[in-house]
Write an enzyme that holds these catalytic residues in place. Structure first.
Site, short mmCIF file in Angstrom:
data_model
loop_
_atom_site.label_atom_id
_atom_site.label_comp_id
_atom_site.label_asym_id
_atom_site.label_seq_id
_atom_site.Cartn_x
_atom_site.Cartn_y
_atom_site.Cartn_z
N ASP A 1 7.17 3.74 3.05
CA ASP A 1 7.44 4.96 3.80
C ASP A 1 8.93 4.98 4.16
OD1 ASP A 1 6.75 7.29 5.17
OD2 ASP A 1 6.36 6.23 7.02
N ASP B 1 -5.22 3.03 6.66
CA ASP B 1 -6.06 3.28 7.82
C ASP B 1 -5.43 4.27 8.80
OD1 ASP B 1 -4.00 1.36 8.76
OD2 ASP B 1 -5.16 1.42 10.61
N ASP C 1 0.83 -1.20 0.00
CA ASP C 1 0.00 0.00 0.00
C ASP C 1 0.87 1.25 0.00
OD1 ASP C 1 0.92 -0.49 2.58
OD2 ASP C 1 -1.01 -0.17 3.56
N PHE D 1 0.33 12.20 6.82
CA PHE D 1 -0.34 10.91 7.01
C PHE D 1 -1.57 10.84 6.12
CE2 PHE D 1 -2.71 7.59 9.12
CZ PHE D 1 -1.70 6.71 9.46
P1 IMP Z 1 7.49 1.63 6.44
O1 IMP Z 1 7.83 2.85 7.24
O2 IMP Z 1 7.90 1.81 5.00
O3 IMP Z 1 8.08 0.41 7.08
O4 IMP Z 1 5.89 1.50 6.44
C1 IMP Z 1 5.25 0.82 7.47
C2 IMP Z 1 3.77 0.78 7.37
O5 IMP Z 1 3.26 1.96 7.98
C3 IMP Z 1 3.12 0.77 6.00
O6 IMP Z 1 3.04 -0.50 5.41
C4 IMP Z 1 1.71 1.26 6.36
O7 IMP Z 1 0.91 0.20 6.82
C5 IMP Z 1 1.98 2.22 7.50
N1 IMP Z 1 1.94 3.61 7.06
C6 IMP Z 1 2.98 4.42 6.75
N2 IMP Z 1 2.55 5.65 6.38
C7 IMP Z 1 1.20 5.61 6.44
C8 IMP Z 1 0.15 6.58 6.15
O8 IMP Z 1 0.37 7.74 5.75
N3 IMP Z 1 -1.13 6.14 6.35
C9 IMP Z 1 -1.44 4.89 6.76
N4 IMP Z 1 -0.51 3.97 7.05
C10 IMP Z 1 0.80 4.32 6.87
#
Ligand code: IMP
Length: 175
Positions: free
Chosen positions: A101, A157, A98, A150
């Protein structure tokens, strides 16, 4: 009509579906003549995965996994809470995310899947927030780059709410 907690819509339902069709065409071209396994990450990516899969023209299999994180104190430290149903050895696999980040979750998933011996392993994401990247991950297909806010909707979600919004939106800061 948008939800009261929404500050602004980033991508409308129409924009999302149009872009997904474009990315699905890129994926179909790359994997022409082959079969493809799409791997979705519960729960966020299932809305994107199903929309994407409908527009991919090569034969597609779908499998899902779920991860759980160890919370805010240990960002990026995740484990598999529900594993894939089937092995992926020798298959062309595309991980469908999805959002990428920091990249920590994605790196963990790519390492875990690559250790299972797929023929190829690619990465496709609905959203890419490069400004917060800590770990470089090889994104081959992406729909949209987003700003450092965000976002919710189309699977994403806030406290398990808003996944079912058709659009992608920035949440109000005080929500
Ligand atoms: P990572 O920081 O790339 O490891 O992302 C971790 C997880 O954080 C993602 O897979 C999402 O489930 C969640 N996440 C990060 N940013 C957002 C956002 O803006 N909205 C909703 N979920 C987020």
């Amino acid at each position: 009509m948008t939800e009261p907690a929404i500050e602004r819509v980033l991508f409308t339902e129409e924009q999302i579906h149009a872009r997904i069709r474009e990315v699905a065409a890129e994926i179909s071209a790359k994997y022409a003549g082959r079969e493809l396994k799409l791997i979705g990450v519960l729960k966020g990516s299932i809305f994107f995965l199903t929309a994407l899969a409908r527009h991919i023209s090569v034969p597609v299999r779908i499998d899902l996994l779920a991860i759980s994180s160890f919370g805010k104190g240990a960002p990026g430290v995740v484990r598999i809470a529900k594993d894939l149903d089937d092995p992926i050895g020798g298959e062309d696999v595309l991980l469908v995310e999805d959002i990428v980040d920091t990249g920590l979750t994605t790196r963990y998933l790519l390492q875990t899947l690559s250790a299972r011996g797929p023929r190829s392993l690619g990465l496709c994401t609905l959203l890419d927030r490069t400004i917060r990247r800590l770990i470089q991950v090889p994104i081959e297909f992406r729909c949209f780059e987003i700003p450092d806010r965000f976002v919710v909707g189309f699977g994403l979600d806030y406290k398990q709410l808003y996944r079912n919004l058709g659009y992608i939106a920035v949440l109000k800061r005080d929500s």
